[in-house]
Design a protein around this motif. Sequence first.
Motif, PDB file in Angstrom:
ATOM      1  N   LYS A  31       0.850  -1.190   0.000  1.00 32.60           N
ATOM      2  CA  LYS A  31       0.000   0.000   0.000  1.00 32.60           C
ATOM      3  C   LYS A  31       0.883   1.236   0.000  1.00 32.60           C
ATOM      4  O   LYS A  31       2.107   1.139   0.067  1.00 32.60           O
ATOM      5  N   ASP A  32       0.261   2.399  -0.045  1.00 29.33           N
ATOM      6  CA  ASP A  32       1.015   3.653  -0.116  1.00 29.33           C
ATOM      7  C   ASP A  32       1.983   3.804   1.056  1.00 29.33           C
ATOM      8  O   ASP A  32       3.109   4.256   0.881  1.00 29.33           O
ATOM      9  N   TRP A  33       1.551   3.441   2.261  1.00 26.71           N
ATOM     10  CA  TRP A  33       2.427   3.621   3.415  1.00 26.71           C
ATOM     11  C   TRP A  33       3.614   2.678   3.372  1.00 26.71           C
ATOM     12  O   TRP A  33       4.660   2.983   3.914  1.00 26.71           O
ATOM     13  N   HIS A  34       3.479   1.544   2.692  1.00 30.81           N
ATOM     14  CA  HIS A  34       4.639   0.677   2.503  1.00 30.81           C
ATOM     15  C   HIS A  34       5.677   1.367   1.617  1.00 30.81           C
ATOM     16  O   HIS A  34       6.878   1.243   1.853  1.00 30.81           O
ATOM     17  N   PHE A  35       5.179   2.093   0.620  1.00 28.69           N
ATOM     18  CA  PHE A  35       6.102   2.801  -0.262  1.00 28.69           C
ATOM     19  C   PHE A  35       6.796   3.945   0.467  1.00 28.69           C
ATOM     20  O   PHE A  35       7.943   4.275   0.166  1.00 28.69           O
ATOM     21  N   ILE A  36       6.134   4.530   1.447  1.00 33.54           N
ATOM     22  CA  ILE A  36       6.781   5.548   2.278  1.00 33.54           C
ATOM     23  C   ILE A  36       7.909   4.894   3.085  1.00 33.54           C
ATOM     24  O   ILE A  36       9.013   5.438   3.195  1.00 33.54           O
ATOM     25  N   MET A  38       9.530   2.204   2.206  1.00 32.68           N
ATOM     26  CA  MET A  38      10.589   1.897   1.243  1.00 32.68           C
ATOM     27  C   MET A  38      11.412   3.140   0.933  1.00 32.68           C
ATOM     28  O   MET A  38      12.636   3.061   0.771  1.00 32.68           O
ATOM     29  N   ALA A  39      10.758   4.293   0.862  1.00 32.33           N
ATOM     30  CA  ALA A  39      11.475   5.550   0.589  1.00 32.33           C
ATOM     31  C   ALA A  39      12.438   5.877   1.722  1.00 32.33           C
ATOM     32  O   ALA A  39      13.575   6.305   1.472  1.00 32.33           O
ATOM     33  N   PHE A  46      20.898   5.376   0.243  1.00 28.65           N
ATOM     34  CA  PHE A  46      21.559   6.382  -0.594  1.00 28.65           C
ATOM     35  C   PHE A  46      22.611   7.139   0.213  1.00 28.65           C
ATOM     36  O   PHE A  46      23.705   7.420  -0.294  1.00 28.65           O
ATOM     37  N   ALA A  47      22.289   7.459   1.462  1.00 28.23           N
ATOM     38  CA  ALA A  47      23.266   8.134   2.323  1.00 28.23           C
ATOM     39  C   ALA A  47      24.511   7.264   2.492  1.00 28.23           C
ATOM     40  O   ALA A  47      25.644   7.761   2.452  1.00 28.23           O
ATOM     41  N   ALA A  78      20.149  -0.427  -4.636  1.00 27.52           N
ATOM     42  CA  ALA A  78      19.123  -0.800  -5.610  1.00 27.52           C
ATOM     43  C   ALA A  78      18.151  -1.877  -5.115  1.00 27.52           C
ATOM     44  O   ALA A  78      17.095  -2.072  -5.732  1.00 27.52           O
ATOM     45  N   ALA A  79      18.446  -2.560  -4.024  1.00 28.00           N
ATOM     46  CA  ALA A  79      17.643  -3.717  -3.613  1.00 28.00           C
ATOM     47  C   ALA A  79      16.186  -3.370  -3.328  1.00 28.00           C
ATOM     48  O   ALA A  79      15.268  -3.992  -3.876  1.00 28.00           O
ATOM     49  N   VAL A  80      15.945  -2.390  -2.495  1.00 30.00           N
ATOM     50  CA  VAL A  80      14.567  -2.061  -2.109  1.00 30.00           C
ATOM     51  C   VAL A  80      13.801  -1.370  -3.243  1.00 30.00           C
ATOM     52  O   VAL A  80      12.647  -1.720  -3.489  1.00 30.00           O
ATOM     53  N   PRO A  81      14.408  -0.408  -3.962  1.00 31.10           N
ATOM     54  CA  PRO A  81      13.643   0.167  -5.084  1.00 31.10           C
ATOM     55  C   PRO A  81      13.269  -0.866  -6.147  1.00 31.10           C
ATOM     56  O   PRO A  81      12.162  -0.820  -6.695  1.00 31.10           O
ATOM     57  N   ALA A  82      14.156  -1.813  -6.420  1.00 32.51           N
ATOM     58  CA  ALA A  82      13.838  -2.854  -7.401  1.00 32.51           C
ATOM     59  C   ALA A  82      12.675  -3.715  -6.913  1.00 32.51           C
ATOM     60  O   ALA A  82      11.763  -4.043  -7.685  1.00 32.51           O
TER      61      ALA A  82
END
Length: 119
Positions: A31-36, A38-39, A46-47, A78-82
């Motif tokens: 759901k949307d909150w899962h994508f938050i 993941m972000a 990235f840091a 790249a693991a989580v965005p993929a």
Amino acid sequence: MLDALTVAVAVTALLLAAWCGHAAYKDQPTKDWHFIGMAVVTVLAFAQLVVGIVQVARGERPEQGMAVFIAYLIGSFAAVPAAGVLSLSERTRWGSVTVAAGAVVLAVLEVRLYDIWGN
């Protein structure tokens, strides 16, 4: 490498894996909150990518080889965005399973990065 950042990425990845694993258990897609979530994990990864590149640019060297270290840095970023992109194509519980698996992979990559750097 910054030990605190490595631990933060691994712990948040495992929390994301548990969260998405729970969603899969309840037969829910991402759901949307899962994508938050993941972000957040991706920003931390990235840091770490930036910190790793800066340390290499300053002349510090990993114990187990530069090419392996850079490959693991890129893979961990790249693991989580993929997994997130794959979960968009599978809007069932298996999308949540995919994100959970990607997050576990990220946590394992973090442990390996720690070893490669030589801590």
